[in-house]
Design a protein around this motif. Structure first.
Motif, short mmCIF file in Angstrom:
data_model
loop_
_atom_site.label_atom_id
_atom_site.label_comp_id
_atom_site.label_asym_id
_atom_site.label_seq_id
_atom_site.Cartn_x
_atom_site.Cartn_y
_atom_site.Cartn_z
N TYR A 134 10.12 58.68 -1.38
CA TYR A 134 9.22 57.65 -0.87
C TYR A 134 9.87 57.02 0.37
O TYR A 134 10.99 57.34 0.72
CB TYR A 134 9.00 56.60 -1.97
N MET A 135 9.17 56.11 1.02
CA MET A 135 9.75 55.39 2.15
C MET A 135 10.88 54.50 1.65
O MET A 135 10.98 54.20 0.45
CB MET A 135 8.68 54.57 2.87
N SER A 136 11.71 54.04 2.57
CA SER A 136 12.81 53.15 2.19
C SER A 136 12.26 51.85 1.61
O SER A 136 11.15 51.42 1.95
CB SER A 136 13.68 52.82 3.41
N GLY A 137 13.02 51.24 0.74
CA GLY A 137 12.63 49.95 0.18
C GLY A 137 12.47 48.90 1.26
O GLY A 137 11.61 48.02 1.16
N ALA A 138 13.27 49.01 2.32
CA ALA A 138 13.18 48.04 3.42
C ALA A 138 11.84 48.15 4.13
O ALA A 138 11.20 47.13 4.43
CB ALA A 138 14.33 48.25 4.40
N LEU A 139 11.38 49.37 4.42
CA LEU A 139 10.08 49.51 5.09
C LEU A 139 8.96 49.09 4.14
O LEU A 139 7.99 48.44 4.57
CB LEU A 139 9.87 50.94 5.59
N LYS A 140 9.08 49.43 2.88
CA LYS A 140 8.07 49.00 1.90
C LYS A 140 8.00 47.48 1.83
O LYS A 140 6.91 46.89 1.77
CB LYS A 140 8.39 49.60 0.51
N ASP A 141 9.16 46.81 1.88
CA ASP A 141 9.20 45.34 1.89
C ASP A 141 8.46 44.79 3.11
O ASP A 141 7.70 43.83 3.01
CB ASP A 141 10.65 44.86 1.86
N ARG A 197 5.85 60.52 3.78
CA ARG A 197 4.72 60.55 4.72
C ARG A 197 3.46 60.03 4.03
O ARG A 197 2.75 59.19 4.58
CB ARG A 197 4.50 61.97 5.22
N ARG A 198 3.19 60.52 2.83
CA ARG A 198 2.00 60.10 2.10
C ARG A 198 2.01 58.60 1.84
O ARG A 198 0.99 57.92 2.00
CB ARG A 198 1.89 60.88 0.79
N GLY A 199 3.15 58.05 1.46
CA GLY A 199 3.25 56.62 1.19
C GLY A 199 2.95 55.78 2.42
O GLY A 199 2.19 54.81 2.36
N VAL A 200 3.55 56.14 3.56
CA VAL A 200 3.31 55.39 4.80
C VAL A 200 1.86 55.56 5.24
O VAL A 200 1.20 54.58 5.62
CB VAL A 200 4.28 55.83 5.92
N THR A 220 -0.91 52.69 6.14
CA THR A 220 -1.47 52.58 7.49
C THR A 220 -2.96 52.90 7.50
O THR A 220 -3.70 52.34 8.31
CB THR A 220 -0.71 53.47 8.49
N THR A 221 -3.42 53.76 6.59
CA THR A 221 -4.86 54.01 6.47
C THR A 221 -5.57 52.75 6.00
O THR A 221 -6.64 52.39 6.51
CB THR A 221 -5.13 55.18 5.52
N GLY A 222 -4.97 52.06 5.02
CA GLY A 222 -5.55 50.80 4.55
C GLY A 222 -5.63 49.75 5.64
O GLY A 222 -6.59 48.98 5.72
N LEU A 223 -4.61 49.73 6.51
CA LEU A 223 -4.61 48.80 7.64
C LEU A 223 -5.54 49.25 8.76
O LEU A 223 -5.82 48.51 9.69
CB LEU A 223 -3.18 48.65 8.20
N ARG A 224 -5.96 50.51 8.68
CA ARG A 224 -6.79 51.16 9.71
C ARG A 224 -6.05 51.31 11.03
O ARG A 224 -6.64 51.21 12.11
CB ARG A 224 -8.13 50.44 9.88
N TRP A 225 -4.74 51.54 10.92
CA TRP A 225 -3.96 51.88 12.11
C TRP A 225 -4.27 53.33 12.48
O TRP A 225 -4.73 54.11 11.66
CB TRP A 225 -2.46 51.72 11.85
N VAL A 268 -1.07 58.35 16.46
CA VAL A 268 -1.33 58.97 17.75
C VAL A 268 -0.58 60.28 17.93
O VAL A 268 -0.71 60.93 18.97
CB VAL A 268 -1.04 58.00 18.93
N GLN A 269 0.21 60.66 16.93
CA GLN A 269 0.83 61.98 16.89
C GLN A 269 1.22 62.30 15.46
O GLN A 269 1.27 61.40 14.62
CB GLN A 269 2.01 62.08 17.84
N GLU A 270 1.45 63.56 15.19
CA GLU A 270 1.89 63.97 13.87
C GLU A 270 3.23 63.32 13.55
O GLU A 270 4.07 63.18 14.44
CB GLU A 270 2.06 65.49 13.81
N PRO A 271 3.45 62.92 12.30
CA PRO A 271 4.76 62.36 11.95
C PRO A 271 5.88 63.35 12.24
O PRO A 271 5.72 64.56 12.05
CB PRO A 271 4.64 62.10 10.45
N LEU A 272 6.97 62.84 12.73
CA LEU A 272 8.17 63.63 12.97
C LEU A 272 9.02 63.55 11.70
O LEU A 272 9.45 62.47 11.31
CB LEU A 272 8.95 63.08 14.16
#
Length: 152
Positions: free
Chosen positions: A64-71, A103-106, A110-115, A118-122
């Motif tokens: 999953y994403m880091s706990g810091a980014l999730k926070d 990737r799925r978690g982020v 971001t889909t919920g935020l409707r962001w 602009v490119q595929e995740p690296l």
């Protein structure tokens, strides 16, 4: 008018710090774009609201994403929900495994935020490779160039 690019990236190691620095270095090569780097535990809604685009960086942590980014998302989601629709963003992941859960978690958030991605995740996956640094620098440069040119 100067445009602002925000980089919110978790960098708990020398390697992940090199990725964050590379993304910033790439972005700083573009004139007319102000780049701000904030660690996820210090970043908040005001930082995002002041930016016209965002680069997110995270490690893969237990699939999953880091706990810091999730926070960061936990504290920012509701305040940003109706205010940042369409915000362009890019994502890089330092993944020891395959990065798909991260990737799925982020992307769920971001889909919920409707962001708008602009490119595929690296996804820098597997054993450390020095080439990851160049890829993150290119990501930063592309984001800043797109922002400066008004592409997004």
């Amino acid at each position: 008018m100067t445009k602002r690019l925000l980089i919110v990236a978790h960098a708990p190691s020398d390697n992940t710090l090199a990725l964050r620095v590379a993304a910033e270095r790439g972005a700083l090569g573009e004139t007319g774009v102000e780049v701000r780097v904030v660690a996820p535990l210090q970043a908040g809604p005001a930082d995002v609201l002041a930016a016209q685009a965002v680069i997110l960086g995270t490690t893969e942590t237990l699939g999953y994403m880091s706990g810091a980014l999730k926070d960061f998302f936990d504290r920012s989601y509701n305040p940003l929900l109706e205010k940042t629709q369409g915000l362009p963003y890019a994502l890089y992941i330092r993944a020891g495994s395959d990065g798909t859960g991260t990737r799925r978690g982020v992307e769920t958030i971001t889909t919920g935020l409707r962001w708008r991605a602009v490119q595929e995740p690296l996804i820098c996956k597997g054993a450390w490779q020095p080439g990851f640094v160049g890829q993150c620098e290119e990501l930063g440069a592309a984001m800043a160039a797109g922002l400066a040119a008004g592409i997004f």
